[in-house]
Design an enzyme around this catalytic site. Structure first.
Site, short mmCIF file in Angstrom:
data_model
loop_
_atom_site.label_atom_id
_atom_site.label_comp_id
_atom_site.label_asym_id
_atom_site.label_seq_id
_atom_site.Cartn_x
_atom_site.Cartn_y
_atom_site.Cartn_z
N ALA A 73 36.85 35.80 40.04
CA ALA A 73 37.23 36.29 41.70
C ALA A 73 37.67 35.05 42.48
O ALA A 73 37.49 33.76 41.94
CB ALA A 73 35.88 36.92 42.21
N ASP A 74 38.38 35.35 43.48
CA ASP A 74 38.67 34.43 44.48
C ASP A 74 38.76 35.09 45.79
O ASP A 74 39.12 36.12 45.82
CB ASP A 74 40.13 33.83 44.08
CG ASP A 74 40.48 32.54 44.74
OD1 ASP A 74 39.96 31.63 44.25
OD2 ASP A 74 40.81 32.66 46.01
#
Length: 198
Positions: A73-74
């Site tokens: 994720a970011d």
């Protein structure tokens, strides 16, 4: 039973997953998190999440066909079309918090999950709207001196002292922390991924 690999160095994502009861294995690779200001923030968050996920998958080809999920994720903060990542220094943290003061911004988390048994990537981005109250210069300085803002997108943590700046928010709280747990739970359920839990 699926084994869940968290391809992220974020202690906050690890904590969210563990609090939800998931048994996770943390294993991440260094990848570039450079932000292209010309790309839509939602697209950018998804691209960065995919980049992290692909890096791990490509370096672990021997796991093909196994019941393993890789989650990356970011999280980005966007305001008035501008993307705010992690501040590079104190002056940038001050600038970011000044921009957010008294304004509403978007927290966007790109999520990418790869299933080794089906060899398919699942990608999405979740957005939460957050409104800050007006901030005083001295409280911004004190907050930065605490060190909390320096490793967080937008220079604040809603789960820490930064929560005092938040007037209201609309959407997923955990998304602002770094991982939209409602989306994760739904994705696992829809794909019948029985992930190990405590």
């Amino acid at each position: 039973m699926y084994k869940l690999i968290l391809a992220s160095q974020s202690p906050r994502r690890r904590q969210l997953l563990e609090q939800a009861g998931f048994l996770i294995h943390v294993s991440s690779l260094e990848v570039s998190e450079n932000i292209d200001v010309n790309i839509n923030p939602t697209t950018m968050a998804q691209m960065l999440a995919r980049r992290k996920c692909e890096a791990w998958v490509n370096s672990n080809n021997a796991l093909k066909n196994q019941k393993i999920l890789v989650l990356a994720a970011d999280t980005l903060v966007a305001i008035s079309g501008r993307v705010l990542g992690k501040p590079k220094n104190i002056s940038e943290a001050q600038y970011y918090l000044g921009l957010l003061s008294g304004q509403t911004h978007s927290v966007i988390t790109g999520v990418c999950v790869y299933a080794f048994d089906s060899e398919v990537y699942f990608e999405s981005a979740v957005t939460t709207k957050v409104e800050f109250r007006a901030l005083e210069d001295d409280e911004i300085s004190k907050y930065i001196a605490s060190g909390e803002p320096m490793d967080k997108a937008g220079a604040y943590g809603i789960q820490g002292e930064g929560r005092r700046f938040v007037k209201t928010f609309e959407g997923s709280w955990s998304n602002v922390v770094g991982l939209p747990m409602e989306y994760i739970e739904t994705l696992f359920k829809e794909n019948n991924w029985d992930v190990g839990r405590k």
